[in-house]
Design an enzyme around this catalytic site. Structure first.
Site, short mmCIF file in Angstrom:
data_model
loop_
_atom_site.label_atom_id
_atom_site.label_comp_id
_atom_site.label_asym_id
_atom_site.label_seq_id
_atom_site.Cartn_x
_atom_site.Cartn_y
_atom_site.Cartn_z
N HIS A 48 0.83 -1.20 0.00
CA HIS A 48 0.00 0.00 0.00
C HIS A 48 0.87 1.25 0.00
O HIS A 48 1.64 1.46 0.94
CB HIS A 48 -0.89 -0.02 1.25
CG HIS A 48 -1.87 1.09 1.33
ND1 HIS A 48 -1.82 2.06 2.30
CD2 HIS A 48 -2.94 1.39 0.56
CE1 HIS A 48 -2.81 2.90 2.14
NE2 HIS A 48 -3.52 2.53 1.09
N HIS A 90 -1.14 10.27 -2.88
CA HIS A 90 -2.44 9.86 -2.34
C HIS A 90 -3.47 10.97 -2.41
O HIS A 90 -4.65 10.74 -2.71
CB HIS A 90 -2.29 9.41 -0.88
CG HIS A 90 -3.60 9.07 -0.24
ND1 HIS A 90 -4.34 9.98 0.48
CD2 HIS A 90 -4.32 7.93 -0.26
CE1 HIS A 90 -5.46 9.40 0.89
NE2 HIS A 90 -5.47 8.16 0.46
O1 G3P Z 1 -6.91 1.93 -2.53
C1 G3P Z 1 -7.02 1.17 -1.38
C2 G3P Z 1 -6.82 2.11 -0.26
O2 G3P Z 1 -5.62 2.76 -0.50
C3 G3P Z 1 -7.94 3.07 -0.23
O3 G3P Z 1 -7.71 4.02 0.65
O4 G3P Z 1 -7.40 6.38 0.98
O5 G3P Z 1 -5.47 4.83 1.27
O6 G3P Z 1 -6.31 5.37 -0.99
P1 G3P Z 1 -6.68 5.20 0.45
CA CA Z 2 -5.27 3.86 -2.63
#
Ligand code: G3P
Ligand code: CA
Length: 354
Positions: A48, A90
Site C-alpha cells: 500500500h 495519495h
Molecule cells: O486503494 C485502497 C486504499 O488505499 C484506499 O484508501 O485512501 O489509502 O487510498 P486510500
Molecule cells: Ca489507494
C-alpha cells in the site's frame, strides 16, 4: 512436377493450413482472454503506497522496498498535474507530503490548500517529499515511522513507477503487478482533465491492456469506473473501492454486488466494513457477514484496505494476527498493507493448523 517437388508442395500446403488454423485459434483465444479473470482464492499482498510503514509513501524508494519485501502488487495512487501528467500521490493536495508551502507560498487556493493540478510536472519535481504529516499540526501522522525532516525524496510520475517495477521484474525474473488507483476523477474533470483515457493510454504503452495482465485498476467512484469499462473500453481488471455512505452500503448487498460484477472484477472494502474495530472477535458480530461469500459467488475478488501495525483494532494484538484472520477465517483474496513484509510472512506461514 517431380515426386520430391510434389511432396514439398503438399508439406508446404499443410504447414500453411496449420498456420492459418492456429491464427484463427489464436483469435478465439485472444477473444477468450478478453474476459476478465480475477484471482479469486489466491492470497495476494498489495504494497500500500509502496512499503509506507518504512519509507515516505509513493516514493520510488518505498515502491522498491515493497518489491524487495515480496509484495505481489504495488499500489500507486494517481493524480494529474496541470500539464496532464499522471503522478503518484495519495491526495489531490500537496501539503501533507511535500514542502510546497515553502517553495511556492503564494500558490495556495482560497481554502489554504495546494493542489497538484495547479502545478506543472517541472514545478512538482522541484519539491521534496516527506513522511505524511497532519496539515494543521505538522506532526507526523504515524510518529513511529520515517522521520519527517530527514528526507530527500521526489514525487515520481506513474510512468517512472511502472518503469521501476518492470525493470525489477526483468532483473529479478519475478512478475510483480501494479495496482493503480484513479484518485477523485470527478474533481479532475471539474478542473479540466479527464484522467481515465490518459492513464489507460500510459498503461497500454507498458503492456497493461488485457484481463490477463498483472494489474488491477481501482477507483472509489462507481460512475467513473463504469465509464472506464464501458466508454473507455478498458479490458484490464477493475476493482470497485468501497467507502462509507449510503451508496456503498447498497453496493455491499447482493443486488449491489450484482451491479458491480457487471463492470468490475473485485471489490476493495475498508476491512472494518467486514469486521468491527471493537472488542474480541467472538464477542462482537461480524459486520456484513456475507460480503466475502456474496462477492466470490459473483466472481469478484475481495481486497480490503488497509492493514497497519501502528493502527490496530482492539480485538487483535498484532497486524499479523489481523491479516491471518482476514486471509484465512474471513477468506479475503488479498490485503492492502503498509507493511508488505508482514503480509508476505503471514501468507508464507499459511493458516494455523487446527
Ligand atoms: O486503494 C485502497 C486504499 O488505499 C484506499 O484508501 O485512501 O489509502 O487510498 P486510500
Ligand atoms: Ca489507494
Amino acid at each position: 512436377m517431380t515426386v520430391k517437388r510434389f511432396y514439398r508442395y503438399v508439406i508446404l500446403s499443410l504447414v500453411l493450413l496449420l498456420v492459418a488454423f492456429s491464427a484463427v485459434g489464436c483469435g478465439n483465444t485472444a477473444e477468450k482472454e478478453k474476459q476478465p479473470q480475477a484471482e479469486v482464492g489466491e492470497k495476494i499482498v498489495i504494497g500500500h503506497r509502496g512499503a509506507c510503514g518504512y519509507l515516505p509513501e509513493h516514493t520510488l524508494e518505498s515502491y522498491a522496498l515493497a518489491y524487495a519485501m515480496g509484495a505481489d502488487y504495488i499500489e500507486p495512487d494517481v493524480v494529474m498535474t496541470k500539464d496532464g501528467v499522471p503522478v503518484v500521490m495519495h491526495d489531490i493536495h500537496l501539503d501533507a507530503n511535500t514542502n510546497v508551502a515553502e517553495v511556492f507560498p503564494d500558490r495556495k487556493r482560497s481554502d489554504g490548500r495546494y493542489y497538484v493540478i495547479d502545478f506543472t510536472l517541472d514545478e512538482i519535481k522541484s519539491l521534496r517529499v516527506n513522511e505524511r504529516v497532519n496539515v494543521d499540526t505538522k506532526e507526523a501522522v504515524y510518529p513511529g515511522r520515517f522521520p519527517v525532516g530527514d528526507s530527500k525524496f521526489e514525487v515520481p510520475t506513474l510512468e517512472e513507477m511502472i518503469q521501476l517495477v518492470q525493470g525489477l521484474n526483468k532483473s529479478t525474473g519475478r512478475d510483480v503487478g501494479i495496482y493503480p488507483e484513479l484518485k477523485e476523477p470527478k474533481f479532475h474533470l471539474e478542473n479540466g482533465i479527464d484522467m481515465g483515457p490518459i492513464v489507460l493510454d500510459l498503461l497500454a504503452k507498458y503492456g497493461y491492456d488485457g484481463p490477463e495482465d498483472k494489474i488491477y485498476l481501482q477507483c472509489f467512484d462507481p460512475d467513473y469506473l463504469k465509464r472506464v469499462r464501458n466508454e473507455m473500453g478498458a479490458k484490464i481488471k477493475l476493482v470497485q473501492l468501497i467507502d462509507e455512505g449510503d451508496i456503498y452500503e447498497k453496493m455491499m448487498t447482493p443486488e449491489g454486488l450484482d451491479e458491480v460484477a457487471k463492470y468490475a472484477d473485485g471489490i476493495g472494502p475498508w476491512y472494518m466494513q467486514i469486521r468491527d474495530a471493537k472488542g474480541k472477535t467472538d464477542e462482537y458480530p461480524v459486520i456484513n457477514p456475507n460480503l466475502v461469500a456474496d462477492a466470490h459467488q459473483r466472481g469478484l475478488v475481495v481486497h480490503p484496505y488497509t492493514f497497519r501495525k501502528d493502527q490496530l483494532p482492539e480485538y487483535v494484538d498484532s497486524v499479523e494476527e489481523l491479516m491471518k484472520l482476514f486471509y484465512y477465517d474471513i477468506g479475503v483474496d488479498g490485503v492492502f498493507t503498509d507493511f508488505p513484509d508482514l503480509g508476505v510472512k503471514v501468507v508464507q506461514e499459511g493458516p494455523d493448523k487446527k
